[in-house]
Scaffold this motif. Sequence first.
Motif, PDB file in Angstrom:
ATOM      1  N   ARG A  41      16.153  72.058  32.501  1.00 23.97           N
ATOM      2  CA  ARG A  41      17.416  72.209  31.771  1.00 23.97           C
ATOM      3  C   ARG A  41      17.972  70.842  31.351  1.00 23.97           C
ATOM      4  O   ARG A  41      18.086  69.939  32.165  1.00 23.97           O
ATOM      5  N   HIS A  42      18.323  70.739  30.075  1.00 23.21           N
ATOM      6  CA  HIS A  42      18.772  69.452  29.535  1.00 23.21           C
ATOM      7  C   HIS A  42      20.154  69.068  30.035  1.00 23.21           C
ATOM      8  O   HIS A  42      20.398  67.886  30.358  1.00 23.21           O
ATOM      9  N   GLU A  43      21.087  70.018  30.095  1.00 25.17           N
ATOM     10  CA  GLU A  43      22.493  69.687  30.350  1.00 25.17           C
ATOM     11  C   GLU A  43      22.721  68.925  31.660  1.00 25.17           C
ATOM     12  O   GLU A  43      23.373  67.875  31.659  1.00 25.17           O
ATOM     13  N   PRO A  44      22.222  69.421  32.810  1.00 27.43           N
ATOM     14  CA  PRO A  44      22.475  68.654  34.041  1.00 27.43           C
ATOM     15  C   PRO A  44      21.787  67.296  34.054  1.00 27.43           C
ATOM     16  O   PRO A  44      22.315  66.335  34.622  1.00 27.43           O
ATOM     17  N   LEU A  45      20.630  67.199  33.415  1.00 28.40           N
ATOM     18  CA  LEU A  45      19.938  65.915  33.348  1.00 28.40           C
ATOM     19  C   LEU A  45      20.736  64.923  32.509  1.00 28.40           C
ATOM     20  O   LEU A  45      20.870  63.752  32.873  1.00 28.40           O
ATOM     21  N   ALA A  46      21.271  65.399  31.389  1.00 36.26           N
ATOM     22  CA  ALA A  46      22.048  64.520  30.510  1.00 36.26           C
ATOM     23  C   ALA A  46      23.323  64.049  31.200  1.00 36.26           C
ATOM     24  O   ALA A  46      23.719  62.878  31.069  1.00 36.26           O
ATOM     25  N   ALA A  47      23.971  64.947  31.933  1.00 30.86           N
ATOM     26  CA  ALA A  47      25.199  64.562  32.639  1.00 30.86           C
ATOM     27  C   ALA A  47      24.908  63.506  33.696  1.00 30.86           C
ATOM     28  O   ALA A  47      25.662  62.535  33.857  1.00 30.86           O
ATOM     29  N   LEU A  48      23.819  63.687  34.427  1.00 32.85           N
ATOM     30  CA  LEU A  48      23.454  62.725  35.465  1.00 32.85           C
ATOM     31  C   LEU A  48      23.070  61.382  34.847  1.00 32.85           C
ATOM     32  O   LEU A  48      23.457  60.318  35.352  1.00 32.85           O
ATOM     33  N   ALA A  49      22.317  61.422  33.761  1.00 31.76           N
ATOM     34  CA  ALA A  49      21.925  60.179  33.097  1.00 31.76           C
ATOM     35  C   ALA A  49      23.141  59.403  32.613  1.00 31.76           C
ATOM     36  O   ALA A  49      23.215  58.177  32.771  1.00 31.76           O
ATOM     37  N   ALA A  50      24.101  60.107  32.025  1.00 33.57           N
ATOM     38  CA  ALA A  50      25.320  59.440  31.555  1.00 33.57           C
ATOM     39  C   ALA A  50      26.069  58.808  32.722  1.00 33.57           C
ATOM     40  O   ALA A  50      26.576  57.677  32.621  1.00 33.57           O
ATOM     41  N   GLU A  51      26.153  59.531  33.839  1.00 37.89           N
ATOM     42  CA  GLU A  51      26.819  59.008  35.037  1.00 37.89           C
ATOM     43  C   GLU A  51      26.149  57.723  35.528  1.00 37.89           C
ATOM     44  O   GLU A  51      26.827  56.722  35.816  1.00 37.89           O
ATOM     45  N   LEU A  52      24.829  57.744  35.605  1.00 37.09           N
ATOM     46  CA  LEU A  52      24.107  56.611  36.186  1.00 37.09           C
ATOM     47  C   LEU A  52      24.035  55.427  35.232  1.00 37.09           C
ATOM     48  O   LEU A  52      24.086  54.270  35.669  1.00 37.09           O
ATOM     49  N   ASP A  53      23.909  55.707  33.943  1.00 39.67           N
ATOM     50  CA  ASP A  53      23.931  54.605  32.975  1.00 39.67           C
ATOM     51  C   ASP A  53      25.270  53.879  33.021  1.00 39.67           C
ATOM     52  O   ASP A  53      25.329  52.643  32.973  1.00 39.67           O
ATOM     53  N   GLN A  54      26.347  54.641  33.126  1.00 36.20           N
ATOM     54  CA  GLN A  54      27.670  54.028  33.195  1.00 36.20           C
ATOM     55  C   GLN A  54      27.869  53.273  34.503  1.00 36.20           C
ATOM     56  O   GLN A  54      28.404  52.158  34.519  1.00 36.20           O
ATOM     57  N   ALA A  55      27.423  53.874  35.604  1.00 32.87           N
ATOM     58  CA  ALA A  55      27.631  53.254  36.917  1.00 32.87           C
ATOM     59  C   ALA A  55      26.840  51.969  37.082  1.00 32.87           C
ATOM     60  O   ALA A  55      27.303  51.034  37.742  1.00 32.87           O
ATOM     61  N   THR A  56      25.651  51.913  36.475  1.00 35.68           N
ATOM     62  CA  THR A  56      24.797  50.738  36.633  1.00 35.68           C
ATOM     63  C   THR A  56      24.984  49.719  35.516  1.00 35.68           C
ATOM     64  O   THR A  56      24.506  48.583  35.620  1.00 35.68           O
ATOM     65  N   GLY A  57      25.643  50.111  34.437  1.00 37.72           N
ATOM     66  CA  GLY A  57      25.846  49.205  33.321  1.00 37.72           C
ATOM     67  C   GLY A  57      24.588  48.895  32.547  1.00 37.72           C
ATOM     68  O   GLY A  57      24.487  47.847  31.883  1.00 37.72           O
ATOM     69  N   ARG A  58      23.612  49.814  32.565  1.00 36.98           N
ATOM     70  CA  ARG A  58      22.359  49.620  31.841  1.00 36.98           C
ATOM     71  C   ARG A  58      21.764  50.987  31.515  1.00 36.98           C
ATOM     72  O   ARG A  58      22.266  52.013  31.973  1.00 36.98           O
ATOM     73  N   LYS A  59      20.698  50.969  30.734  1.00 36.47           N
ATOM     74  CA  LYS A  59      19.973  52.202  30.454  1.00 36.47           C
ATOM     75  C   LYS A  59      19.054  52.470  31.641  1.00 36.47           C
ATOM     76  O   LYS A  59      17.897  52.048  31.657  1.00 36.47           O
ATOM     77  N   ALA A  60      19.583  53.175  32.641  1.00 40.69           N
ATOM     78  CA  ALA A  60      18.849  53.378  33.891  1.00 40.69           C
ATOM     79  C   ALA A  60      17.933  54.587  33.852  1.00 40.69           C
ATOM     80  O   ALA A  60      16.977  54.671  34.628  1.00 40.69           O
ATOM     81  N   CYS A  61      18.220  55.544  32.968  1.00 40.42           N
ATOM     82  CA  CYS A  61      17.543  56.838  33.036  1.00 40.42           C
ATOM     83  C   CYS A  61      16.917  57.242  31.711  1.00 40.42           C
ATOM     84  O   CYS A  61      17.459  56.966  30.637  1.00 40.42           O
ATOM     85  N   PHE A  62      15.790  57.922  31.802  1.00 44.92           N
ATOM     86  CA  PHE A  62      15.193  58.628  30.679  1.00 44.92           C
ATOM     87  C   PHE A  62      15.218  60.105  31.011  1.00 44.92           C
ATOM     88  O   PHE A  62      14.883  60.507  32.136  1.00 44.92           O
ATOM     89  N   ILE A  63      15.611  60.926  30.046  1.00 40.98           N
ATOM     90  CA  ILE A  63      15.711  62.366  30.261  1.00 40.98           C
ATOM     91  C   ILE A  63      14.436  63.043  29.773  1.00 40.98           C
ATOM     92  O   ILE A  63      14.088  62.967  28.593  1.00 40.98           O
ATOM     93  N   ALA A  64      13.730  63.707  30.690  1.00 39.70           N
ATOM     94  CA  ALA A  64      12.544  64.493  30.343  1.00 39.70           C
ATOM     95  C   ALA A  64      12.877  65.956  30.581  1.00 39.70           C
ATOM     96  O   ALA A  64      12.493  66.544  31.601  1.00 39.70           O
ATOM     97  N   SER A  65      13.632  66.555  29.647  1.00 34.65           N
ATOM     98  CA  SER A  65      13.988  67.959  29.789  1.00 34.65           C
ATOM     99  C   SER A  65      12.832  68.831  29.295  1.00 34.65           C
ATOM    100  O   SER A  65      11.924  68.348  28.613  1.00 34.65           O
ATOM    101  N   GLY A  66      12.861  70.106  29.659  1.00 34.48           N
ATOM    102  CA  GLY A  66      11.745  70.979  29.346  1.00 34.48           C
ATOM    103  C   GLY A  66      10.524  70.691  30.188  1.00 34.48           C
ATOM    104  O   GLY A  66       9.420  71.169  29.903  1.00 34.48           O
ATOM    105  N   PHE A  67      10.722  69.920  31.264  1.00 34.24           N
ATOM    106  CA  PHE A  67       9.611  69.504  32.140  1.00 34.24           C
ATOM    107  C   PHE A  67       9.367  70.616  33.163  1.00 34.24           C
ATOM    108  O   PHE A  67       9.936  70.640  34.239  1.00 34.24           O
TER     109      PHE A  67
END
Length: 266
Positions: A41-67
């Motif tokens: 599911r894309h939605e929870p992955l996207a929410a988590l990625a946004a949280e972690l990118d903001q918290a770390t101040g970098r592009k920390a995550c890649f979203i592989a939805s449909g996996f």
Amino acid sequence: MTTANFTGRHVLITGAGSGIGAAIARDFAHAGANVTLAGRRHEPLAALAAELDQATGRKACFIASGFDVTNQAAITQGLLASKNAFGAVNILINNAGEAPSAPFEKTSLEMWSQVIAVDLTGVFQVTQAVLPDLKSSDGNARIINIASTAGLTGYAYVSAYCAAKHGVIGLTRALALELATKGITVNAVCPGFTDTPIIREAIAQIMQKTGRSEEEALAHFVQSNPQKRLIRPEEVAHTVLWLASPDAASINGQAIAVAGGEVLAG
């Protein structure tokens, strides 16, 4: 929690959208890793990625939805996209799983096959796909399988889940021996009942079906834990982070219970 620095390391986590998978992703992202969040599911992955990118101040995550770990084409496509984003995978966390319950006599072949496909064959398929990356790593690669205390003992009404998780433990031990000289360690982490959305949903269902209070429904899940509590997802994540660190280089082929003493031998 380990103080190891995972900067530059690429960690792929299946079932990363919530619960234990999300807790593992948070630990690795804050430790500097590049994290592929893999899930259906894309939605929870996207929410988590946004949280972690903001918290770390970098592009920390890649979203592989449909996996979908039961679909070889989806695994191949997701892995290729993640490698294009972050390079070869150094650390694989097989976390995706499901645990429907039913008495054995009412366990349909469809339910049995689905649980085995997700919880056991999924681990096989994803690991086999990622293994070339791990072999080409720097001699410090990791495969960490999130199993369960159901892989170490039996529980009533989840026969398919127990069978699958026992299989994960067997696969972990076999691979640990096979890959011991390849710079890869293979271990399993076996949580007891953990405070995740799945357990909270189960508690709500018990309350609805039986009229029990939340406290009474919760007691069903904590009764086997000598500490009389649910495991926190962060406790599982910290164990995984340590197993991935250089300090755990000699830990191989182990099934580590995170369960408050519920299982005393693995």
